[in-house]
Write a protein that holds these residues in place. Structure first.
Motif, PDB file in Angstrom:
ATOM      1  N   GLN A   1       0.820  -1.241  -0.016  1.00 43.12           N
ATOM      2  CA  GLN A   1       0.080   0.134   0.015  1.00 43.12           C
ATOM      3  C   GLN A   1       0.804   1.362   0.081  1.00 43.12           C
TER       4      GLN A   1
ATOM      5  N   LYS B   1      -5.485   4.897  -0.509  1.00 47.51           N
ATOM      6  CA  LYS B   1      -5.491   4.933   0.965  1.00 47.51           C
ATOM      7  C   LYS B   1      -6.472   3.955   1.529  1.00 47.51           C
ATOM      8  N   GLU B   2      -7.682   3.887   0.991  1.00 44.66           N
ATOM      9  CA  GLU B   2      -8.930   3.205   1.381  1.00 44.66           C
ATOM     10  C   GLU B   2      -9.036   1.957   0.883  1.00 44.66           C
TER      11      GLU B   2
ATOM     12  N   THR C   1      -8.189   4.760  10.919  1.00 43.04           N
ATOM     13  CA  THR C   1      -7.647   5.387   9.685  1.00 43.04           C
ATOM     14  C   THR C   1      -6.113   5.012   9.751  1.00 43.04           C
TER      15      THR C   1
ATOM     16  N   HIS D   1      -6.007   1.298   9.099  1.00 44.95           N
ATOM     17  CA  HIS D   1      -7.200   0.678   8.093  1.00 44.95           C
ATOM     18  C   HIS D   1      -7.872  -0.350   8.498  1.00 44.95           C
TER      19      HIS D   1
END
Length: 716
Positions: free
Chosen positions: A89, A108-109, A561, A564
């Motif tokens: 990531q 990021k998500e 966050t 994740h």
């Protein structure tokens, strides 16, 4: 024109050709100075060098046998690296950030469903070869010694030091006993050849008038440059018509010899194993990978047993091709094969549940920081080191290194005069002392009245013993392919027989040297020969608990966050790998252990001052110097006798005995020096404002010591 005329620079210019045939050019052709090397038919035949030229010498003439490959492949262990979600990531986010039209939100998500590793391997084989060629060469003969007697050694029998491995290099050496003196073939032994510019005439066409003798204008005038002759003096030869031969530099003779040219070349073969995953292979040239295998030997064996059979096939083909190609035309000195894991190509697949931990149970934990007892071999002459004992062991000098004093021998001292201090010197010394004290006034020092100046005789005795001590301890360094001077090269010399360079006498110094023939290679005791150790921060898993959500994956009823929602983050200590490089061997897996000898030179000093004036503190003498009127320096000095001050004689005798007993047992006495200094000391009595005071003036620097001064202010 004869040869004598040709060699003269003062004769008049002649227009006709005068150089011998072959040493000048015809006026209708381009001038030539002759061949740059002697013709082959003019040179003698040297046994072993009948065929000279650019062709390499065949390997049948090798002075040593070519190395042979091992009969079987060694067993190896391959650790294939993996990649974690955190690293994937982060790399994808960094790539997206570099694109101005890409949004970083998906990177990021995003949620990983599968990681499929498609490792691409790059195989590299380096073969370091040495080739030799011979040819005739020459240099001007200036009367130097001609090495032409004896049989010339074979081309591969001439010792030439090998440069750094796997680096291209060339070197030329002269073959012994092949030199001979010949006349210069370019100038036919004359030392001069015809000038190319004027073709041996000494004159060239005038440029301003173009050789016509007059100027091209409305009024015909004689050319002032050539005086109407149309020809001017040649600037190249100075009007002589000949120039110094560039081949023999005017000597007329050449020293001819056979030149051996040695060429070291690193031949490289690179093969990239393509997985046919659609990834452009040309991008792999811009990146580096992690080395999985490094094998260096005079003859390497093809890689076998690797999980990817394509690597085994590429290694087999490259090794056989190099050994067959280069063993017939040159000498193979060393081979090095390296296999690198270049990149892990990641694909998002269908949803699967996998454990994201990358724990490798085969990776060992950190071993001891020092080699355990019994780990290291025993070296003759250094048996006091028990296995892995890495502490310094004092090595007493052998009996023949200990000097023996002679009995009934002493040193005599000359008589000296006691120095005196005048009133002016005493006053100036007090003024300088008062000037450094902001609470003292200079008025008393200027207006005082001296009553008495009483000098004292103060002697300072100093004994210096310059000693050398040696201690040894085991040390190690990573083995990166350097030469190892082990017991196979001979027996290690005793500690006191190792040659070192000595510092100036009576100067402290420390030097560390490696004991010859004490080195050997052992697997690293810290990583057990793996080159890496398990990370203690994440215990080898590459992930640690998220500190924001405490491993739950949620914070305030929302997905965390930071991690994740996984509850774990990439380990910052090992960057998610689960292991760290070994700091002891720097990832090289092997260590070179050797005995390090520490040589310490120290100047041992003893000082003694008799206490003759109780009112004056003796520590003050440490800051001043005296006048040395007696200096005795020798391997061993002897006690002082017959000196007026008996305390000095007693101190000399005691100090010399103590130094000899104390330092000769554990070190070697290299030199001794004893001195006697006369330190000036004057007791000054003076009066000021009806009261009596006193102070001391001492040392060659005229320092002042006083316990009471007439006027001084104090801040309460």
């Amino acid at each position: 024109m004869d040869s004598t005329h040709l060699l003269s620079d003062q004769d008049e210019v002649h227009t006709g050709p005068s150089c011998p045939a072959g040493s000048y050019a015809d006026p209708n052709t381009v001038a030539n100075d002759g061949a740059t090397a002697p013709p082959a038919d003019l040179m003698p035949v040297v046994p072993g060098y009948e065929s000279l030229g650019p062709n390499v010498i065949p390997p049948s003439d090798f002075g040593s046998v070519q190395p042979q490959a091992p009969s079987s492949a060694p067993e190896r262990r391959f650790d294939i690296p993996a990649i974690s979600e955190e690293l994937a990531q982060e790399a994808f986010t960094k790539y997206v950030t570099s694109k101005c039209c890409y949004s970083s939100k998906p990177a990021k998500e995003m949620v990983f469903t599968d990681l499929q590793s498609l490792n691409t391997y790059r195989y590299r084989l380096e073969t370091f070869t040495e080739s030799r060629t011979t040819e005739w060469d020459s240099e001007p003969y200036n009367g130097q010694v001609v090495d032409g007697f004896g049989a010339a050694p074979g081309p591969w029998s001439i010792p030439v030091p090998v440069p750094s491995l796997f680096k291209d290099c060339e070197k030329a050496v002269r073959v012994p006993h092949t030199s001979t003196v010949k006349g210069c073939h370019s100038c036919l032994n004359l030392g001069r050849s015809a000038c190319r510019r004027c073709v041996n005439s000494g004159r060239t066409r005038c440029g301003p008038c173009n050789g016509m003798g007059w100027t091209q204008s409305s009024q015909r005038q004689r050319c002032s440059m050539c005086q109407g002759s149309g020809m001017i003096r040649c600037h190249s030869c100075g009007g002589v018509g000949s120039v110094t031969c560039t081949t023999c530099k005017g000597q007329g003779k050449l020293l001819c010899f056979i030149k051996l040219k040695i060429t070291w070349k690193n031949n490289v073969h690179v093969a990239v194993i393509d997985k046919r995953s659609g990834f452009p292979v040309e991008l792999l040239e811009q990146i580096t990978g992690e080395k999985l295998l490094t094998d260096m030997a005079p003859m390497v064996y093809p890689v076998v047993g690797f999980p990817d059979s394509s690597v085994n096939v590429a290694s087999e083909s490259a090794v056989r091709e190099h050994q067959a190609q280069f063993s017939t035309t040159c000498r193979i000195l060393q081979q090095d094969q390296c296999k690198t894991d270049l990149i892990s190509i990641l694909c998002v697949m269908d949803e699967k549940d996998e454990d994201i931990d990358t724990f490798d149970p085969s990776l060992p934990e950190e071993g001891p920081s020092a080699p355990p007892p019994g780990w290291l071999d025993s070296v003759t002459g250094y048996e006091e080191h028990k296995g892995g004992d890495c502490t310094d062991q004092i090595c007493p000098p052998p009996p023949d290194f200990v000097p023996k004093p002679e009995n009934d021998k002493n040193a005599s001292v000359p008589n000296v005069m006691v120095p005196t201090v005048s009133e002016d010197v005493a006053r100036d010394a007090l003024l300088q002392f008062v000037g450094k004290k902001w609470t003292y006034s200079s008025k008393p020092a200027k207006n005082l009245m001296f009553k008495e100046l009483k000098p004292f005789t103060v002697y300072r005795y100093r004994l210096e013993t310059f000693t050398e001590s040696r201690s040894s301890a085991w040390e190690s360094e990573p083995h990166t392919g350097q030469c190892v001077d082990g017991p196979q090269n001979g027996v290690s010399p005793p500690p006191w027989h190792v040659q070192v360079s000595y510092p100036p006498k009576f100067t402290d110094a420390v030097q560390k040297v490696r004991v010859p023939h004490s080195s050997f290679i052992k697997p690293c005791h810290h990583c057990h020969g793996n080159g890496k150790v398990r990370c203690t921060h994440c215990h080898g898993r590459g992930l640690t608990r998220c500190m924001f959500c405490h491993g739950s994956g949620h914070s305030r009823n929302r997905r965390c966050t930071t991690c994740h929602g996984r509850g774990r983050k990439r380990c910052v200590s090992c960057h998610g790998k689960g292991y760290k490089g070994c700091l002891t061997c720097n990832g090289h897996r092997n260590l070179v252990h050797f005995i390090q000898l520490t040589i310490t030179w120290k100047n041992q000093v003893f000082e003694f001052i008799p206490d003759r004036v109780p009112e004056f503190p003796l520590k003050k003498f440490e800051k001043v110097s005296g006048e040395a009127f007696f200096v005795d320096e020798n391997l061993l000095v002897y006690p002082i006798e017959g000196f007026p001050d008996q305390d000095i004689c007693d101190a000399s005798k005691t100090a010399i005995q103590n130094h000899l007993l104390k330092y000769s047992a554990v070190s070697r006495i290299l030199q001794q020096r004893q001195t006697i200094e006369l330190v000036p000391l004057t007791h000054v009595y003076y009066a000021y404002s009806g009261k009596d005071y006193d102070y001391f003036v001492f040392g060659r620097e005229n320092k002042v010591h006083t316990s009471k001064y007439p006027t001084s202010c104090s801040i309460l």
